[in-house]
Design a protein around this motif. Sequence first.
Motif, PDB file in Angstrom:
ATOM      1  N   GLN A  80       0.755  -1.184   0.154  1.00  0.00           N
ATOM      2  CA  GLN A  80       0.037  -0.017  -0.095  1.00  0.00           C
ATOM      3  C   GLN A  80       1.037   1.325   0.139  1.00  0.00           C
ATOM      4  N   LEU A  81       2.010   1.143   0.709  1.00  0.00           N
ATOM      5  CA  LEU A  81       2.697   2.558   0.615  1.00  0.00           C
ATOM      6  C   LEU A  81       3.534   2.603  -0.334  1.00  0.00           C
ATOM      7  N   THR A  82       3.744   1.608  -1.183  1.00  0.00           N
ATOM      8  CA  THR A  82       4.515   1.678  -2.576  1.00  0.00           C
ATOM      9  C   THR A  82       3.824   1.923  -3.739  1.00  0.00           C
ATOM     10  N   GLY A  83       2.359   1.959  -3.607  1.00  0.00           N
ATOM     11  CA  GLY A  83       1.549   2.233  -4.528  1.00  0.00           C
ATOM     12  C   GLY A  83       1.326   1.051  -5.612  1.00  0.00           C
ATOM     13  N   ARG A  84       1.149  -0.186  -4.840  1.00  0.00           N
ATOM     14  CA  ARG A  84       0.703  -1.576  -5.534  1.00  0.00           C
ATOM     15  C   ARG A  84      -0.594  -1.892  -4.756  1.00  0.00           C
ATOM     16  N   PRO A  85      -1.767  -1.273  -5.586  1.00  0.00           N
ATOM     17  CA  PRO A  85      -3.145  -1.394  -4.686  1.00  0.00           C
ATOM     18  C   PRO A  85      -3.492  -3.020  -5.150  1.00  0.00           C
ATOM     19  N   ALA A  86      -3.335  -3.790  -6.003  1.00  0.00           N
ATOM     20  CA  ALA A  86      -3.706  -4.743  -6.534  1.00  0.00           C
ATOM     21  C   ALA A  86      -3.087  -5.747  -5.315  1.00  0.00           C
ATOM     22  N   ALA A  87      -1.792  -5.782  -5.268  1.00  0.00           N
ATOM     23  CA  ALA A  87      -1.267  -6.742  -4.216  1.00  0.00           C
ATOM     24  C   ALA A  87      -1.537  -6.358  -2.715  1.00  0.00           C
ATOM     25  N   ALA A  88      -1.831  -5.100  -2.388  1.00  0.00           N
ATOM     26  CA  ALA A  88      -2.078  -4.836  -1.069  1.00  0.00           C
ATOM     27  C   ALA A  88      -3.522  -5.435  -0.902  1.00  0.00           C
ATOM     28  N   ARG A  89      -4.557  -5.219  -1.744  1.00  0.00           N
ATOM     29  CA  ARG A  89      -5.698  -5.736  -1.752  1.00  0.00           C
ATOM     30  C   ARG A  89      -5.918  -7.305  -1.448  1.00  0.00           C
ATOM     31  N   ALA A  90      -4.954  -7.897  -2.406  1.00  0.00           N
ATOM     32  CA  ALA A  90      -5.013  -9.405  -2.303  1.00  0.00           C
ATOM     33  C   ALA A  90      -4.606  -9.859  -1.107  1.00  0.00           C
ATOM     34  N   LEU A  91      -3.570  -9.255  -0.414  1.00  0.00           N
ATOM     35  CA  LEU A  91      -2.909  -9.851   0.788  1.00  0.00           C
ATOM     36  C   LEU A  91      -3.657  -9.520   2.048  1.00  0.00           C
ATOM     37  N   LYS A  92      -4.442  -8.360   1.950  1.00  0.00           N
ATOM     38  CA  LYS A  92      -5.308  -7.964   3.123  1.00  0.00           C
ATOM     39  C   LYS A  92      -6.601  -9.150   3.113  1.00  0.00           C
ATOM     40  N   ILE A  93      -7.042  -9.409   1.874  1.00  0.00           N
ATOM     41  CA  ILE A  93      -8.093 -10.311   1.872  1.00  0.00           C
ATOM     42  C   ILE A  93      -7.652 -11.764   2.169  1.00  0.00           C
ATOM     43  N   SER A  94      -6.467 -12.217   1.658  1.00  0.00           N
ATOM     44  CA  SER A  94      -5.915 -13.456   2.021  1.00  0.00           C
ATOM     45  C   SER A  94      -5.494 -13.649   3.732  1.00  0.00           C
ATOM     46  N   SER A  95      -5.120 -12.220   4.289  1.00  0.00           N
ATOM     47  CA  SER A  95      -4.756 -12.580   5.782  1.00  0.00           C
ATOM     48  C   SER A  95      -6.071 -12.728   6.513  1.00  0.00           C
ATOM     49  N   LEU A  96      -7.198 -12.086   5.962  1.00  0.00           N
ATOM     50  CA  LEU A  96      -8.539 -12.157   6.803  1.00  0.00           C
ATOM     51  C   LEU A  96      -8.911 -13.542   6.665  1.00  0.00           C
ATOM     52  N   ALA A  97      -8.743 -14.296   5.609  1.00  0.00           N
ATOM     53  CA  ALA A  97      -9.140 -15.602   5.245  1.00  0.00           C
ATOM     54  C   ALA A  97      -8.306 -16.634   6.036  1.00  0.00           C
TER      55      ALA A  97
END
Length: 346
Positions: free
Chosen positions: A90-107
């Motif tokens: 998220q800090l380095t401007g990679r929104p798709a990777a940040a979104r995928a990792l947030k969802i996978s961490s919750l799961a």
Amino acid sequence: MSSSEVGKEGVRGERPGREAQIGKGLRGRGRRGGRKGGRGEKAMVPEAEFTSYYGKPVLNPPVWKSLDIAGYFFLGGLAGAGSVLAAGAQLTGRPAAARALKISSLAAIGGSAAALVHDLGRPERFYNMLRVMKPTSPMSVGSWLLAAYGPAAGAAAMLEVTGLFPRLGRAATAGAAVLGPAVAAYTAVLAADTAVPAWHEAYRELPFVFVGSAAAAAAGMALVAAPVRENAPMRTAAVFGAGLELAAAKLLERRAGLAAEPYGQGRGGAYMRAGEVLSAAGTAGCVLLGGRSRAAAALSGAALLASSACTRFGVFHAGVQSAEDPKYTVVPQRERLATRGTASAS
């Protein structure tokens, strides 16, 4: 029991033949020989075979279910490391990777908690662990850690998906990232705090094995889910995680001595070897091809995820094997006693 207590009539105070029931390890019985006096004595009894009373282990093997607890180890590590990488993305401007990792961490943290509760048998047992805060207990600290991390990871993922309250979402992402390393490592501390020889003797290295494995798994998840243009930091994280895991595992094998043996034998050894092969394949694939091909990145990421899972199952089964075999408990105890005796004599 010393060798001088064993003679023709068996163990002192027992009926003849009783020693056969007390342990097969008392074979080759005899009296001490050599010069009179303590210094010149030479033990004539051969080293024991490490069995135990009525053929039972010295320690009670862990009653945890392998799928639940090894899965709990793996998913917790994936969640914790994933939150760290999500914040970086998220800090380095990679929104798709940040979104995928947030969802996978919750799961992953949801699956980890479900596996833990399933092994406990009743959901209220997890709640009962939160009734007391005991800093000296890894189980107590871990329970509170999960209770704090879960809502943070959940808020980060849900606010990312809905787009609501972006500032609150960034704060939740940062909070999950701060707690993430502890979530990835505390299960190793929990295992090492038991009397299981393969875990207890590896208390120095096991947290690094788990953290490295978790970092590689989270990087693998990002390689599977994120586009190629955003995966450069994930490839770096994969190399770092795999290297840390391998270095810590090799150090464990050298330092833990006999207690490290189950990591190379039986079911535990098979899982550990599979993990090493998959880690090498996944790391090589992401470095050589992960920045060029979406399919290669996904395959490399899947190999890293599988490698991390194999490592956790390998650690679990190595611990069970070490608890079932008395020699992993008896031999280190004898060595420590001999060391203390030598030190006191000098």
